[in-house]
Write an enzyme that holds these catalytic residues in place. Sequence first.
Site, PDB file in Angstrom:
ATOM      1  N   GLU A 108     -14.959 -10.852 -54.160  1.00  0.00           N
ATOM      2  CA  GLU A 108     -15.664  -9.636 -54.550  1.00  0.00           C
ATOM      3  C   GLU A 108     -14.898  -8.780 -55.568  1.00  0.00           C
ATOM      4  O   GLU A 108     -15.496  -8.159 -56.425  1.00  0.00           O
ATOM      5  CB  GLU A 108     -15.979  -8.782 -53.305  1.00  0.00           C
ATOM      6  CG  GLU A 108     -17.000  -9.392 -52.367  1.00  0.00           C
ATOM      7  CD  GLU A 108     -18.381  -9.500 -52.990  1.00  0.00           C
ATOM      8  OE1 GLU A 108     -18.722  -8.678 -53.867  1.00  0.00           O
ATOM      9  OE2 GLU A 108     -19.128 -10.427 -52.599  1.00  0.00           O
ATOM     10  N   SER A 480     -60.999 -13.818 -12.383  1.00  0.00           N
ATOM     11  CA  SER A 480     -60.851 -14.211 -10.980  1.00  0.00           C
ATOM     12  C   SER A 480     -59.460 -13.955 -10.420  1.00  0.00           C
ATOM     13  O   SER A 480     -59.263 -14.041  -9.207  1.00  0.00           O
ATOM     14  CB  SER A 480     -61.198 -15.694 -10.813  1.00  0.00           C
ATOM     15  OG  SER A 480     -62.584 -15.888 -11.033  1.00  0.00           O
TER      16      SER A 480
END
Length: 787
Positions: A108, A480
Amino acid sequence: MSESDSAPPAPPSGPSRATALLTRGVGRLLLLLLALSLAAAACGGIALALAYRNLPDLSALTDYRPKLPMRVFSAEGRLLGEFGDERRQFVAFGDIPKVMKDAVLAIEDARFYEHGGVDYRGVLRAALENLRDAHSQGASTITMQVARNFYLSTEKTLTRKLYEVLLALDIERQLSKEQILEVYMNQIYLGQRAYGFAAASEIYFGKPLKDLTIAEAAMLAGLPKAPSAYNPIANPRRASTRQQYIIDRMLDNGFITADQHAQAKAQALVLRKPSDMPVHAEFVAETARQLIFSQYGPDAYTRGLHVYTTIRGADQAAAYRALRKGLMDYERRQHYRGPEAFVDLPADPKALDARVAEALSEHPDNDELRAAVVLEASPKKVVAALQSGDLITVTGDGLRPVASGLSPKAEPKLQIRRGAVVRAIKSSKGDWTLTQQPEVEGAFVSMDPRTGALVALVGGFDWGKNKFNHVTQAWRQPGSSFKPFIYSAALEKGFTPSTIVNDGPLFFDAGSTGSQPWEPKNYDGTFDGPIPLRRALAKSKNMVSIRVLESIGVGYARDWVTQFGFDRERHEPYLTMALGAGSVTPLQMVTAYSVFANGGYRMAPMLVSKVTDDRGKLLYQAPTRDLSEASRAIDARNAFLMSSLLQEVTRSGTAARAQGTLKRSDIYGKTGTTNDSMDAWFAGYQPTLAAVVWIGYDTPRKLGDRETGGGLSLPVWIEYMATALQGVAVAELQPPEGVVNIGNEWYFEEFGPGSGVGTLHTEDEDKHVPQAPSEDERKSILDLFKR
């Protein structure tokens, strides 16, 4: 004529005249350029002065105090989620290992300690290298990146670049190099939800930052440039290429020796295994966030709170996988809806990889459901490229789900061809299948019925796609799966498991209401005649449930179900309640079924067990839960008889697959499917664990003629329980006081044979004409006659 009156000298001619004119022109041009330069300098000076005046205050850097996020953990301490502006583990400069600093500087900003914020030599070098080297460094220094990340937007304009330079110079005046690097290495985003290298070390390698090797540090140092493109998990090939380049840079800059360089280049990296990655519990984390925010407000995101939940990591993972598998299995049976997109692919093979990566950045992988760009397609074979750059070949059964899209007659927007963006999933055997992202949704929730502690919660197929939590927010008809609560009410009215009720046709005359006549049916369209309640519930007989509810009274049943935690107003006082016509959430259902599981106690769901600050100081501890009479909802004998009935459902009824697959008898539950199969349910329990599964579309629509709760939701429940119940001993329920066993059937003591309701409506059944339903009731009934 005097000398003074003589004629003036003749003007120069030829070359001498041209030279004079050129000299005067150049002079004037130089004066103009000088004037323009002075004006530009003045303007530039004014602009710089104005820019300096507008620079932001640097107190966020000079007094760097990262806001510590709220972190949500599972019961055993596994990280489930983080909430806050910054998600990171702060590490002081002195605790950052040298190898990590060196790797970052090498790629960097190798001249970080030599420049004053702007590397002018680097700008020139980068410009030259960009012309010939694809791996060249950018011109931005680490200080400039800090300025950009803290104060500036990502737009690429000359004005923003000017401010970036000025801020970098200002930062260098106010902070030491160590402070700048400390901020950078704690602040930068590195993919996989990791901010800062300490968090990234845990995420990618499962180890503390201090334990990283040169090769591992180089891999992490490659992430700031493009966290997605160089992610070693998603894109191992690209990530490795960049890592190898960074190791070379570390040697070139004198950070490592030749021997260290050779060892680092040769080291095979071992990434954190997927099973060790954070658990998929986004819905859990969000629910916990809401609970904590309601107590602490905005401070919850900056105080470094540690929130511990009752969720068990292994159970959560099993629930997540089971639900996704169930939904994907269903999706394979659906009609193919076509590719997600189409992209133009270059003819040049060298440019193909970059174009694929660019295209798939807009279609990220959905966990195991991978996005791919088709490179060649025919009805018998498809070759596609993944985000990682790897190629996959799909043939045979793997093409079946998308067969219609491979037909030469397919519509252009549905046709799979070169450039189509499709989805692929890999089986455990290594075979690939083309499929599509599900439109259907689902929910799963499990609870310890003895304490109310939630054990697993999955609110939908994919948090990234749909953040609606179907466990807590989806109000759906239970079908149900609601019948057991009607049967429970009937037991209090003298009904028994052996009560005979006619499973025969029912006809509701229009009478004086003016509504249309209505003749309900069972799911399979057949009738079994007089049968005991035990068999009726096991086979989910609609006619029996309607007759039972009519007998005990709708108002009574409506009041009874509230004892399980259901909202009275969401269950209209009609006979349709017998078939689950009301509205419930999956969370309500698991709470209600837990009442049967624990012997009749209603335990409120609990998610958060304790809260501490970032130093471990206890701020909240959930009270100890036990089954006390204060929390009793129904009598223990009612819960016991209902468990006996629900055990029959999983032994010989619509959920017989449960006991058959799990090979244990302590399994209880009920399937549920609403009209036109719009909702599919299974709710059930083992005495130590209750769980509920729901599947359906957000905007209710038909799942399919043959899609039922037993076919869709039950397999999900079984797959989860197969994992969750490993090592758990079979626990048969013990009969409480007040029940007797006569003829191998259980009864309340006062409702034994000859005392309770022995038979209901068995004589002259065809003449039975109940009170005609209202128009609203009739519509509700028509919408609900399915198991």
